[in-house]
Design a protein around this motif. Structure first.
Motif, mmCIF file in Angstrom:
data_model
loop_
_atom_site.group_PDB
_atom_site.id
_atom_site.type_symbol
_atom_site.label_atom_id
_atom_site.label_comp_id
_atom_site.label_asym_id
_atom_site.label_seq_id
_atom_site.Cartn_x
_atom_site.Cartn_y
_atom_site.Cartn_z
ATOM 1 N N ASP A 44 31.267 46.103 46.846
ATOM 2 C CA ASP A 44 31.800 47.414 45.951
ATOM 3 C C ASP A 44 32.774 46.465 45.474
ATOM 4 N N PHE A 45 34.321 46.502 46.255
ATOM 5 C CA PHE A 45 35.101 45.881 45.725
ATOM 6 C C PHE A 45 34.970 44.759 44.638
ATOM 7 N N ILE A 46 34.426 44.108 44.325
ATOM 8 C CA ILE A 46 33.882 42.757 43.606
ATOM 9 C C ILE A 46 33.734 43.138 42.540
ATOM 10 N N GLU A 47 32.588 44.487 42.278
ATOM 11 C CA GLU A 47 32.207 44.727 41.451
ATOM 12 C C GLU A 47 32.904 46.060 40.508
ATOM 13 N N ILE A 48 34.303 46.451 41.046
ATOM 14 C CA ILE A 48 34.820 46.647 40.685
ATOM 15 C C ILE A 48 36.174 46.132 39.351
ATOM 16 N N MET A 49 36.493 44.805 40.430
ATOM 17 C CA MET A 49 37.474 44.234 40.378
ATOM 18 C C MET A 49 36.976 43.215 38.773
ATOM 19 N N ILE A 50 35.521 42.489 38.356
ATOM 20 C CA ILE A 50 35.161 42.285 37.503
ATOM 21 C C ILE A 50 34.478 42.834 36.294
ATOM 22 N N SER A 51 34.762 44.915 36.462
ATOM 23 C CA SER A 51 34.315 45.418 35.604
ATOM 24 C C SER A 51 36.015 46.377 34.985
ATOM 25 N N CYS A 52 37.038 45.183 35.035
ATOM 26 C CA CYS A 52 38.172 46.248 34.332
ATOM 27 C C CYS A 52 38.402 46.053 33.104
ATOM 28 N N PHE A 53 37.628 46.752 32.493
ATOM 29 C CA PHE A 53 38.587 46.782 31.012
ATOM 30 C C PHE A 53 39.004 47.893 30.670
ATOM 31 N N ILE A 54 39.842 47.884 29.955
ATOM 32 C CA ILE A 54 40.455 49.573 29.133
ATOM 33 C C ILE A 54 39.692 50.050 28.349
ATOM 34 N N PRO A 55 39.391 51.156 29.043
ATOM 35 C CA PRO A 55 37.662 52.076 27.648
ATOM 36 C C PRO A 55 38.371 52.301 26.386
ATOM 37 N N ASP A 56 37.731 51.729 25.229
ATOM 38 C CA ASP A 56 38.333 51.326 24.099
ATOM 39 C C ASP A 56 38.520 52.763 23.868
#
Length: 322
Positions: A44-56
């Motif tokens: 779960d931690f990995i999925e959070i880390m690779i999805s880390c983008f500032i929401p536009d």
């Protein structure tokens, strides 16, 4: 890829502050977030880390963006801790790194980069991504901080973490900077951080820190993206003790997951568009006279067409006075 993981940081930010929050209790919120992510398993931690983008949809440089950015630094620190190291996020930002990655008496100064998916450029300006002089200053200041407390700590280099969706296409000054032997700085995208976490049982943190031994790794500094990654990928293949083929397959698998998360981010932007359109329709339907519609159209177009001009006037009045 779980939606709850893709938007975990965003949901935390949205549930705790708004742009109108008078005082953001950053220290308390960071501590709370740290406790929350400690409970997650590595997958779960990995999925959070690779999805880390500032929401536009966040306001540029607004309170939500600033908190989101701070929490992304926590993610990088937690990643390092899960590998077996320790980390510190300095409270004083001037002249310091985002995250100090520690293994015993050795440290790496880390700049944790996250970007908006909808930014106007494929890749950031090199000077906004990496300044070797700044990294050298951070390293010197770190050693000095420890020395003032009677401790000896060695800073061996810097690291920049970032999304590979924002990487340069070919040759760039950034690779020249990241192969400089005087101030070794490793740039690693989040999918490689994920891979290191997945295979953490295969190596020790001290072995990973050999990646900053640029005298052995790089013959010469180079602008070549291909040459930079040939060296770094080669080091990681040996470190993780997996075949080159499996290494690239794993990376590609994470990138496919990242694209899934990008599609989810597109959905929230599309929803924002739909909500705005529905609000316009609702407003138009509330008018009974054509004059009201004309006035509404005039005000709406005025605020759209002349926004930049009104901003100029506001800045002149705010800053250009004695």
């Amino acid at each position: 890829m779980k939606d709850s993981n893709v938007f975990l940081i965003k949901d935390f930010v949205d549930n705790n502050i708004t742009e109108s929050t008078v005082k953001v209790e950053t220290t308390k919120l960071v501590a709370k977030f740290q406790e929350d992510i400690k409970k997650l398993d590595d997958d779960d931690f990995i999925e959070i880390m690779i999805s880390c983008f500032i929401p536009d949809i966040y306001r540029d440089n607004g309170k939500k963006e600033k908190l989101y950015t701070k929490l992304s630094e926590v993610i990088v620190g937690e990643w390092w801790k899960r590998l077996g190291g320790e980390f510190i996020i300095p409270t004083k930002k001037s002249g310091t790194e985002d995250v100090e990655l520690i293994n015993g008496n050795i440290s790496v100064v880390c700049d944790a980069k996250i970007f908006r998916l909808g930014r106007s450029q494929k890749a950031p300006n090199v000077k906004d991504f990496l300044k070797l002089a700044s990294v050298k200053t951070w390293m010197d200041n770190l050693v000095k901080r420890y020395s003032q407390n009677g401790k000896i700590q060695k800073a061996i280099g810097g690291m920049v973490t970032y999304s590979s969706l924002h990487e340069w296409e070919g040759e760039s000054e950034v690779y020249l900077e990241c192969t400089n032997k005087d101030t070794p700085v490793v740039m690693l995208p989040y999918e490689i951080l994920a891979l290191l976490l997945k295979y953490k049982s295969k190596f020790k943190v001290r072995d990973l820190m050999q990646m900053w031994d640029y005298e052995k790794l790089f013959n010469n500094a180079t602008k070549s993206k291909v040459k930079y990654w040939k060296v770094i990928d080669g080091f990681l293949v040996d470190l993780l003790d997996i075949s080159e083929d499996n290494y690239y397959k794993e990376i590609q698998s994470y990138r496919e997951s990242i694209i899934i998360s990008v599609k989810e981010y597109e959905k929230i932007i599309s929803k924002e568009i739909d909500d705005n359109i529905n609000e316009i329709i609702s407003k138009l339907n509330s008018f009974e006279k054509i004059e009201e519609v004309r006035e509404y159209a005039k005000e709406s177009l005025d605020s759209f067409v002349n926004k930049q001009h009104y901003d100029y006037i506001d800045r002149i009045k705010k800053f250009r006075k004695y």
